[in-house]
Design a protein around this motif. Structure first.
Motif, PDB file in Angstrom:
ATOM      1  N   GLY A 295       1.054  -2.303   5.050  1.00 22.81           N
ATOM      2  CA  GLY A 295       1.638  -3.541   4.560  1.00 22.81           C
ATOM      3  C   GLY A 295       0.865  -4.187   3.436  1.00 22.81           C
ATOM      4  N   ALA A 296      -0.414  -3.826   3.279  1.00 21.93           N
ATOM      5  CA  ALA A 296      -1.178  -4.359   2.152  1.00 21.93           C
ATOM      6  C   ALA A 296      -0.662  -3.722   0.866  1.00 21.93           C
ATOM      7  CB  ALA A 296      -2.655  -4.055   2.331  1.00 21.93           C
ATOM      8  N   ALA A 297      -0.800  -4.429  -0.237  1.00 23.05           N
ATOM      9  CA  ALA A 297      -0.421  -3.865  -1.524  1.00 23.05           C
ATOM     10  C   ALA A 297      -1.389  -2.753  -1.902  1.00 23.05           C
ATOM     11  CB  ALA A 297      -0.426  -4.947  -2.597  1.00 23.05           C
ATOM     12  N   PHE A 298      -0.887  -1.738  -2.575  1.00 15.74           N
ATOM     13  CA  PHE A 298      -1.753  -0.653  -3.016  1.00 15.74           C
ATOM     14  C   PHE A 298      -2.924  -1.187  -3.832  1.00 15.74           C
ATOM     15  CE2 PHE A 298      -2.941   2.201  -6.506  1.00 15.74           C
ATOM     16  CZ  PHE A 298      -3.445   3.267  -5.790  1.00 15.74           C
ATOM     17  N   LEU A 299      -2.713  -2.227  -4.626  1.00 20.76           N
ATOM     18  CA  LEU A 299      -3.759  -2.768  -5.485  1.00 20.76           C
ATOM     19  C   LEU A 299      -4.714  -3.704  -4.758  1.00 20.76           C
ATOM     20  CD1 LEU A 299      -1.802  -3.424  -8.806  1.00 20.76           C
ATOM     21  CD2 LEU A 299      -3.539  -1.673  -8.378  1.00 20.76           C
TER      22      LEU A 299
ATOM     23  N   ARG B  84       7.238   6.707  -9.110  1.00 21.25           N
ATOM     24  CA  ARG B  84       7.491   5.467  -9.852  1.00 21.25           C
ATOM     25  C   ARG B  84       6.534   4.365  -9.392  1.00 21.25           C
ATOM     26  NH1 ARG B  84      13.347   4.680  -7.909  1.00 21.25           N
ATOM     27  NH2 ARG B  84      12.303   5.647  -6.123  1.00 21.25           N
ATOM     28  N   ASP B  85       6.243   3.426 -10.284  1.00 18.27           N
ATOM     29  CA  ASP B  85       5.340   2.325  -9.942  1.00 18.27           C
ATOM     30  C   ASP B  85       5.819   1.566  -8.714  1.00 18.27           C
ATOM     31  OD1 ASP B  85       3.582   2.901 -11.958  1.00 18.27           O
ATOM     32  OD2 ASP B  85       4.213   1.270 -13.280  1.00 18.27           O
ATOM     33  N   GLU B  86       7.135   1.401  -8.594  1.00 16.38           N
ATOM     34  CA  GLU B  86       7.637   0.601  -7.473  1.00 16.38           C
ATOM     35  C   GLU B  86       7.429   1.282  -6.121  1.00 16.38           C
ATOM     36  OE1 GLU B  86      11.436   2.075  -9.692  1.00 16.38           O
ATOM     37  OE2 GLU B  86       9.360   1.546 -10.184  1.00 16.38           O
TER      38      GLU B  86
END
Length: 468
Positions: free
Chosen positions: A324-328, A391-393
């Motif tokens: 659930g954390a953002a990849f970044l 894709r980035d998304e």
């Protein structure tokens, strides 16, 4: 020449452990393109010089779908009226004593290069219908161009065949979508892949340990970096297929060059040795680990100060890895630690918040990057920078999921000629990198067996020195 040989062993290969998983993966891919044929080549041999070739490694997408190591093979998924796909793998058959190639073909003949699995053996081992490679041109000719997608750039024969299709046939955009989907399907690893990554990491840990034991010998050579590179490569070849990427053995100021792969410098007591290396297992999954070690076995106070900041930044990044954390998020957490340290040292001509602002046009944005240079994470798997066509998304701007494997690898690099830092810092480069599995309730550091903190690194190195 064709007579006087003992009978050939006709034992059929046993089923490979990967077969149930590759079958599921092909079915999963087919659901994304239910009415279209899909063509995925393994790639071919590449000439290194004159009549010698580079060691062959199949394309990662092809291998993920088949488990086949053979060059020149091509997988075709044919849509059926029932809504699923039939898989057919075209590959070169045996060049055994029944063929003239056995005696005359220096590239494929088994008298020259040894036995290899053919159609019958591969069918049994990989649980997939296999056909002889000479049937491939006709199979490609039967495909409907407007309902076929191809992974391009790996097999010139396939590329030439599809280039003859009409302009309304398989377009570059349609084929790019297939590459994207394959990358995105590989983002989440199954149990088989995680086990193979664990094996690659275990071999990598052993390789690092052997390098520590060879630091003394390396320090006696004018190009001791090569000795360490070779030490690790030997472990990769014994326990795996090869190294997963060009090993970075960067000592002294070479550590400030991110992709130092010449590995031809000296290993000097008093300097730091940045080792960024990974074993690619026999199943082609690769580890990617970095440690920065004091050649003499103990950090100087200044080296320890820099190492401690990178260690704390990495720990903050690892702590941020969870479903659930953002990849970044790991990158952001690590950069906050580094930006704060640079600010405290008087090296950041902006506030921490200004430097961390992700709007590139904001005043002071990104000033810390002069000393840290790269992102903190990338996906890991069959490729060291895995799933690169996603894709980035679905990757960079997406949330982490259980089963993903990513690196966490912050670094600080003070270039030897950087006049914005004190002379005593110039030429110091530190990176620490581990391979992190996202679990249902958090994460697991797959390479935790290697010491990370300065104290633990010194204890580990002292123990290895005592053993040698």
């Amino acid at each position: 020449m064709a007579s006087g040989w003992a009978p050939v062993d006709d034992t059929v290969a046993v089923r490979d452990d990967c077969a149930p998983y590759t079958t599921k993966r092909r079915s999963l891919l087919a659901t994304r393109f239910p009415t279209e044929a899909l063509v995925i080549p393994s790639g071919g041999l590449h000439v290194r010089a004159n009549d010698t070739d580079y060691p062959f490694r199949p394309g990662s997408d092809f291998f993920w779908l088949t488990g086949c190591h053979e060059p020149d093979a091509v997988l075709i998924l044919h849509p059926t009226a029932a809504g699923d796909h039939d898989a057919v793998l075209y590959l070169a058959d045996r060049s055994d004593r029944s063929s003239s190639a056995f005696y005359t073909d220096r590239r494929y003949g088994e008298l020259w290069v040894g036995p290899r699995p053919g159609v019958r053996e591969t069918t049994a081992a990989l649980d997939i219908e296999c056909r002889p490679l000479p049937e491939l041109p006709e199979a490609l000719a039967r495909l409907a161009p407007a309902r076929t997608r191809v992974v391009r750039g790996l097999d010139a024969r396939v590329d030439r065949a599809v280039s003859r299709w009409s302009p309304t046939g398989s377009s570059a955009d349609r084929d790019a979508a297939l590459a994207e989907v394959l990358s995105e399907l590989r983002l989440v690893k199954d149990d088989f892949e995680i086990a193979r990554l664990d094996e690659a990491v275990a071999a990598t840990v052993l390789g690092f340990t052997e390098c520590v034991g060879e630091l003394g010998r390396a320090a006696t050579l004018p190009n001791g970096e090569r000795w360490l590179e070779g030490t690790f490569w030997r472990r990769a070849r014994v326990d795996g297929n090869d190294v997963g990427y060009g090993s970075i053995v960067a000592c002294g100021p070479h550590a400030t060059t991110l992709h130092w792969v010449r590995d031809d410098g000296p290993v000097r007591p008093g300097d730091l040795a940045l080792l960024d290396m990974g074993v690619e297992g026999r199943s082609l999954y690769t580890a990617d680990v970095t440690r920065t070690l004091p050649v003499s076995g103990r950090f100087s106070p200044l080296q320890r100060q820099v190492h401690e900041v990178v260690y704390r930044a990495q720990q903050a990044g690892i702590d941020a890895v969870r479903p659930g954390a953002a990849f970044l998020d790991p990158h952001r957490a690590a950069m906050r630690v580094i930006a704060q340290a640079l600010h405290d040292w008087g090296l950041l001509p902006a506030t921490v918040e200004e430097s961390l602002n992700e709007d590139p046009k904001a005043p002071g944005a990104g000033l810390h990057r002069r000393y840290t240079l790269h992102s903190t994470s990338h996906m890991l798997g069959l490729d060291v920078h895995d799933c690169a066509q996603a894709r980035d998304e679905t990757y960079r701007d997406a949330a982490l999921e259980a089963g993903m494997v990513l690196t966490v690898e912050p670094g600080l690099y003070f270039q030897p000629d950087d006049l914005t830092v004190p002379p005593e810092l110039r030429g110091i480069g530190v990176r620490i990198e581990d391979d992190i599995l996202v679990t249902p309730d958090g994460s697991r550091n797959m390479s935790a067996a290697l010491a990370r903190s300065a104290d633990d690194v010194e204890k580990w190195m002292a123990g290895e020195a005592a053993r040698h």
